[in-house]
Scaffold this active site. Structure first.
Site, PDB file in Angstrom:
ATOM      1  N   GLU A  59      -7.795   3.815  -5.057  1.00 26.63           N
ATOM      2  CA  GLU A  59      -8.260   2.498  -4.607  1.00 26.63           C
ATOM      3  C   GLU A  59      -9.779   2.424  -4.690  1.00 26.63           C
ATOM      4  OE1 GLU A  59      -6.818   1.447  -0.703  1.00 26.63           O
ATOM      5  OE2 GLU A  59      -7.603  -0.598  -0.849  1.00 26.63           O
TER       6      GLU A  59
ATOM      7  N   ASN B  88       0.246  -6.375  -1.861  1.00 22.04           N
ATOM      8  CA  ASN B  88       0.228  -5.115  -1.105  1.00 22.04           C
ATOM      9  C   ASN B  88       0.153  -5.416   0.385  1.00 22.04           C
ATOM     10  OD1 ASN B  88      -0.504  -2.148  -0.515  1.00 22.04           O
ATOM     11  ND2 ASN B  88      -2.252  -3.258   0.341  1.00 22.04           N
ATOM     12  N   GLU B  89       0.957  -4.756   1.162  1.00 20.01           N
ATOM     13  CA  GLU B  89       0.931  -4.896   2.630  1.00 20.01           C
ATOM     14  C   GLU B  89       0.733  -6.358   3.028  1.00 20.01           C
ATOM     15  OE1 GLU B  89      -1.575  -1.980   4.604  1.00 20.01           O
ATOM     16  OE2 GLU B  89      -0.278  -0.358   3.900  1.00 20.01           O
TER      17      GLU B  89
ATOM     18  N   TYR C 210       2.038   6.695   6.874  1.00 19.69           N
ATOM     19  CA  TYR C 210       0.994   7.713   7.043  1.00 19.69           C
ATOM     20  C   TYR C 210       1.279   8.525   8.295  1.00 19.69           C
ATOM     21  CZ  TYR C 210      -1.910   5.346   3.549  1.00 19.69           C
ATOM     22  OH  TYR C 210      -2.392   4.813   2.384  1.00 19.69           O
TER      23      TYR C 210
ATOM     24  N   GLU D 230       2.429   4.637  -0.684  1.00 17.32           N
ATOM     25  CA  GLU D 230       1.327   5.170   0.133  1.00 17.32           C
ATOM     26  C   GLU D 230       1.926   6.133   1.141  1.00 17.32           C
ATOM     27  OE1 GLU D 230      -1.700   2.517   1.660  1.00 17.32           O
ATOM     28  OE2 GLU D 230      -1.429   1.158  -0.039  1.00 17.32           O
TER      29      GLU D 230
ATOM     30  N   GLN E 255      -5.036   9.453  -0.911  1.00 22.55           N
ATOM     31  CA  GLN E 255      -5.327   8.921  -2.220  1.00 22.55           C
ATOM     32  C   GLN E 255      -5.852  10.050  -3.097  1.00 22.55           C
ATOM     33  OE1 GLN E 255      -7.734   5.390  -2.167  1.00 22.55           O
ATOM     34  NE2 GLN E 255      -6.466   4.381  -0.639  1.00 22.55           N
TER      35      GLN E 255
HETATM   36  O1  AHR Z   1      -4.913   3.894   1.848  1.00 21.40           O
HETATM   37  C1  AHR Z   1      -5.718   3.178   2.710  1.00 21.40           C
HETATM   38  C2  AHR Z   1      -5.126   1.836   3.080  1.00 21.40           C
HETATM   39  O2  AHR Z   1      -3.986   2.030   3.837  1.00 21.40           O
HETATM   40  C3  AHR Z   1      -4.664   0.940   1.955  1.00 21.40           C
HETATM   41  O3  AHR Z   1      -5.676   0.200   1.388  1.00 21.40           O
HETATM   42  C4  AHR Z   1      -3.688   0.049   2.629  1.00 21.40           C
HETATM   43  O4  AHR Z   1      -2.695  -0.442   1.746  1.00 21.40           O
HETATM   44  C5  AHR Z   1      -3.140   0.893   3.750  1.00 21.40           C
HETATM   45  O5  AHR Z   1      -3.154   0.225   4.960  1.00 21.40           O
END
Ligand code: AHR
Length: 501
Positions: A25, A172-173, A247, A303, A352
């Protein structure tokens, strides 16, 4: 003793190489500095891409690379990133640190990066703040061969031939940074926007990815599928994938926790949370099964990874963090889960690639280090495109501290086109070695390769001064038996064993 029984005669699915994908990103020092330094940099580069990083990534056999975001994607206007660099628009990267984005890395540079890596392309379009026309024209710009306004513009900018888009993310999101939409609203927008993601190359149709849920938001999955699918049967290539973002924040979203300074309790808490991925795949997968019983729509975990408090003294908006043996275990556990669910999980992207969150590479000026996660991704590359084999563990112990209980061993097993069997097995215990007796249905197998990633301490990590504290090393702690082998796994390790007749 833990026993791992493998039935190499029973194939349970195909592990798509894309499960080992990456995400890059416009965030912090991921693209700029980490990957792209520009043609005039003193750092050795090819067309602006730093050679050391590209060479290291090639060893991972990166199958696919997602770009340009993340949250950045829904604010990205692709026309700002084409044409002569000196006249490209400068903008503020509002999401990530408020720094100036000079757009010197745009569509042409991304395609060049994928060419150098030899990977598939995954472009994430802007649905949140962009128009249908903008998205449609981007696809035309990249993929149309012939005479058209966008194909002509591409040629004028130096690229006569069209590129291939393998995957295209329609937003995205969009439940959050991508527009704060309701599932029903987004699904209707998805239906509209994806209509204009045209397949100009009938030979290689673009796989369209619909924005899926965050963590346990089953309401989103249900709402999107219910709305999007009401006429889905009519559309060929309407939806090829539904994303999922997850995450691991050891101490929760607010506190997150240090990347390198943690207790044994937090070690187990982190691994417990990594194992949670399986529940997410099962539960979101169960909803998907109702709409898509034949599993035509892939779950795209585009992600995933650990997200800690950023390194002290760095820009909090850059999300730069270190990476320890704990991250190696998170990677090993998660990739084993993806392999075992390859009937539904068709792609994933570690967040990432460089200098952000659970990266495989960290850079500082002209220096570069490989993280423990890099070494796990390297060992696991043998699973890419392989057949998942039936495998079962018995005798697993529950270990941990307080409520953070985890199994002491996890695994997955595959066979490649040459019949070589890859076993990846993890010891999650921070203190105890574990013996694993591995048996196969047949006899006559020999170990052709045995590798390990571990550390003398759970917090061990690589630094620019000590880049080889945690590496992928030869593993000799096994002995062959009549129909397999017995392995002595040291505490906190990720091991790969390859077997052939
Ligand atoms: O990876 C960091 C961020 O986490 C990304 O930009 C977003 O899609 C997610 O919330």
């Amino acid at each position: 003793m833990v026993k791992l029984k493998i039935n190499e005669e029973k194939i349970s699915g195909r592990i798509e190489p894309e499960i080992y994908g990456h995400f890059s990103e416009h965030l912090g020092r991921c693209i700029y500095e980490g990957i792209y330094v520009g043609e005039n940099s003193e750092i050795t580069n090819v067309n602006g891409m730093r050679t050391d990083v590209v060479e290291a990534l090639k060893e991972l056999k990166v199958p696919v690379l997602r770009w340009p975001g993340g949250c950045f994607a829904d604010e990205y206007h692709w026309k700002d990133g084409i044409g002569p660099k000196e006249s490209r628009k400068k903008m503020i990267n509002t999401h990530w640190g408020g720094v100036v984005e000079d757009n010197s890395f745009g569509t042409h540079e991304y395609m060049e990066l994928c060419r150098q890596l030899g990977c598939k392309t995954y472009i994430n379009g802007n649905l949140g703040s962009g128009t249908v026309q903008e998205m449609s024209e981007w696809v035309e710009y990249m993929t149309f061969k012939g005479v058209s306004p966008m194909a002509d513009l591409r040629a004028k900018n130096g690229h006569e031939e069209p590129w291939t888009i393998d995957y295209f993310g329609v937003g995205n999101e969009n439940w959050g940074c991508g527009g704060n939409m309701t599932p029903q609203y987004y699904a209707n927008e998805y239906r509209r926007y994806q209509t204009y993601v045209r397949n100009y190359d009938a030979e290689r149709p673009i796989k369209k990815i619909c924005c899926g849920a965050n963590v346990e938001d089953y309401f989103w999955t249900e709402g999107v599928l219910e709305t999007a699918f009401s006429h889905a049967e009519q559309f060929h290539g309407f939806m090829d994938g539904l994303s999922l973002h997850y995450y691991v924040h050891p101490e929760g979203w607010e506190i997150k926790g240090s990347a390198t300074d943690f207790t044994e309790e937090v070690w187990y808490k982190t691994l417990y949370k990594a194992l949670f991925m399986e529940r997410l795949i099962n539960r979101h997968g169960a909803i998907m099964d109702r709409y898509d019983p034949d599993k035509k729509v892939g779950m795209i975990v585009d992600e995933w990874g650990t997200w800690y408090t950023c390194e002290p003294g760095t820009n909090p908006g850059f999300l730069y963090q270190q990476n320890t043996v704990r991250d190696a275990l998170v990677a090993g556990i998660t990739l084993n889960i993806f392999n075992k669910h390859c009937d539904r999980v068709k792609m994933a992207a570690l967040a990432q690639m460089v200098n952000v969150l659970q990266s495989v590479i960290l850079t500082e000026g002209d220096k570069m280090i490989k993280t423990p996660t890099y070494h796990v991704m390297h060992m696991y590359r043998h699973h890419q495109g392989a057949d998942l084999l039936s495998s079962e563990l018995t005798g697993v112990k529950e270990i941990g501290i307080g409520e953070w209980k985890v199994p002491n061993v996890t695994e997955s097993v595959s066979a490649d086109a040459d019949g070589v069997i890859t076993v990846t097995v993890n010891n999650l215990s921070v203190e105890g070695a574990e013996t694993v007796e591995i048996s196969l249905a047949g006899t006559g197998y020999h170990v052709t390769e045995a590798r390990i990633v571990t550390g003398s301490d759970m917090r061990a990590h690589n630094t620019f001064d000590a880049p080889e504290t945690v590496v992928e090393a030869e593993f000799s702690g096994y002995r062959e038996t009549q129909n397999g082998l017995t392995a002595e796994l040291p505490a906190n390790c990720v091991v790969e064993l390859r077997l052939a007749k």
